[in-house]
Design a protein around this motif. Structure first.
Motif, short mmCIF file in Angstrom:
data_model
loop_
_atom_site.label_atom_id
_atom_site.label_comp_id
_atom_site.label_asym_id
_atom_site.label_seq_id
_atom_site.Cartn_x
_atom_site.Cartn_y
_atom_site.Cartn_z
N UNK A 53 42.97 9.97 56.41
CA UNK A 53 43.29 11.28 54.96
C UNK A 53 43.99 10.71 54.47
N UNK A 54 44.64 10.68 54.78
CA UNK A 54 46.25 10.28 53.36
C UNK A 54 45.51 9.85 52.19
N UNK A 55 44.59 9.10 52.48
CA UNK A 55 44.18 8.56 50.97
C UNK A 55 42.78 9.14 50.69
N UNK A 56 42.44 10.05 51.07
CA UNK A 56 41.64 10.96 50.83
C UNK A 56 41.95 12.40 50.15
N UNK A 57 42.68 12.34 51.22
CA UNK A 57 44.03 13.80 50.57
C UNK A 57 44.55 13.47 48.66
N UNK A 58 45.09 12.14 48.82
CA UNK A 58 45.56 11.70 47.58
C UNK A 58 43.66 11.61 46.39
N UNK A 59 43.42 11.12 46.77
CA UNK A 59 42.31 10.98 45.54
C UNK A 59 41.42 12.29 45.44
N UNK A 89 53.95 -1.69 60.39
CA UNK A 89 52.43 -2.42 60.12
C UNK A 89 51.70 -0.78 59.50
N UNK A 90 51.96 -0.20 60.63
CA UNK A 90 50.53 1.08 59.66
C UNK A 90 51.73 1.93 58.49
N UNK A 91 52.86 2.28 58.88
CA UNK A 91 53.48 2.53 57.58
C UNK A 91 53.47 1.74 56.44
N UNK A 92 53.24 0.07 56.69
CA UNK A 92 53.34 -0.77 55.36
C UNK A 92 52.24 -0.41 54.94
N UNK A 93 51.13 0.03 55.99
CA UNK A 93 49.22 -0.15 55.24
C UNK A 93 49.31 1.35 54.79
N UNK A 94 50.19 2.15 55.70
CA UNK A 94 49.56 3.80 54.52
C UNK A 94 50.29 3.54 53.31
N UNK A 95 51.66 2.70 52.61
CA UNK A 95 52.51 2.67 51.68
C UNK A 95 51.46 2.29 50.94
N UNK A 96 51.25 0.76 51.15
CA UNK A 96 49.48 0.44 50.15
C UNK A 96 48.84 0.70 50.37
N UNK A 97 47.76 1.34 50.55
CA UNK A 97 46.45 2.11 50.33
C UNK A 97 47.13 3.67 49.07
N UNK A 98 48.47 4.47 49.57
CA UNK A 98 48.73 5.27 48.74
C UNK A 98 48.92 4.28 47.47
N UNK A 99 49.48 3.45 47.13
CA UNK A 99 50.18 3.13 46.21
C UNK A 99 48.89 2.43 45.50
N UNK A 100 47.69 2.15 46.17
CA UNK A 100 46.37 1.35 44.98
C UNK A 100 45.91 2.76 44.76
N UNK A 101 46.05 3.95 44.93
CA UNK A 101 45.50 5.31 45.12
C UNK A 101 46.74 6.17 43.99
N UNK A 102 47.03 5.04 43.35
CA UNK A 102 48.51 5.88 42.64
C UNK A 102 49.68 6.40 42.97
N UNK A 103 50.28 6.52 44.58
CA UNK A 103 51.14 7.43 45.04
C UNK A 103 52.32 7.10 45.29
N UNK A 104 53.22 7.22 45.94
CA UNK A 104 54.39 6.77 45.58
C UNK A 104 54.58 7.65 47.63
#
Lengths: 126, 126
Positions: free
Chosen positions: B29-35, B58-73
């Motif tokens: 959800x977060x990744x799609x919303x960012x995009x 781990x989940x929080x770290x993974x969310x942060x990593x995928x958001x980071x790849x989509x240029x969101x902090x």
């Protein structure tokens, strides 16, 4: 794989699968174009890429590394959400590669981090 | 798990336990919303979370990593003191995740590190 020059920035659009030979050729093209044009930024558009595996991740990292040695910063744009999640699952967080949502933002990012008046040049070093 | 869009920032409030399926869904959800929205920041409010284990870390770290790849902090807010202590005891120091005391400060942090006029882009690179 065409490499367009837009002012001080190169624009590369990846389409479909990248094979060993193509990847190497692309890395060479980009490096030569940077040296020839004096570009300080490379924008790689991967919106046409549906799957990113560790091979492509490594290629992107290598392109960014060689561009970095030629003083150009690489920004990935157009990453699909599913691709971002896959990369994280693969443990490929692309260190050293900046990302932006679209080309406009990538240009902004490059302008922000590469102008001579920037008070801090750290990012370039990362 | 609702994902709210506030301007260029997503706000996610975690409540209670997070299960495997929910966690994956949330990351998507977060990744799609960012995009979709072009958000450049994600604030995750964990004030409703009483225990953080290595799974949630781990989940929080993974969310942060995928958001980071989509240029969101990603910025975590509302961490309880007991949770902070437990995380340290578990050796989970959440690298790559910024934290702020509350949403206001998280917004300030995001504004500071993502506006074009930001004099220093360090934090973005972490």
């Amino acid at each position: 794989m065409p490499v367009l020059v837009m002012g001080e920035t190169l624009l590369v659009t990846l389409q479909g699968e990248l094979h060993d030979g193509t990847a190497e050729q692309l890395q060479q093209d980009i490096s030569h174009r940077i040296a020839g044009s004096g570009a300080n930024g490379v924008i790689i558009d991967i919106s046409g890429v549906e799957t990113v595996d560790s091979f492509l991740g490594r290629i992107l990292a290598e392109i960014a590394a060689s561009a970095g040695l030629l003083a150009a910063r690489t920004v990935l744009v157009g990453m699909r959400p599913a691709v971002a999640i896959t990369l994280v699952e693969l443990g490929l967080t692309l260190p050293g590669l900046a990302t932006a949502l679209d080309i406009d933002r990538a240009l902004e990012l490059l302008a922000r981090t590469s102008t001579p008046s920037a008070p801090d040049g750290h990012e370039r070093a990362t």
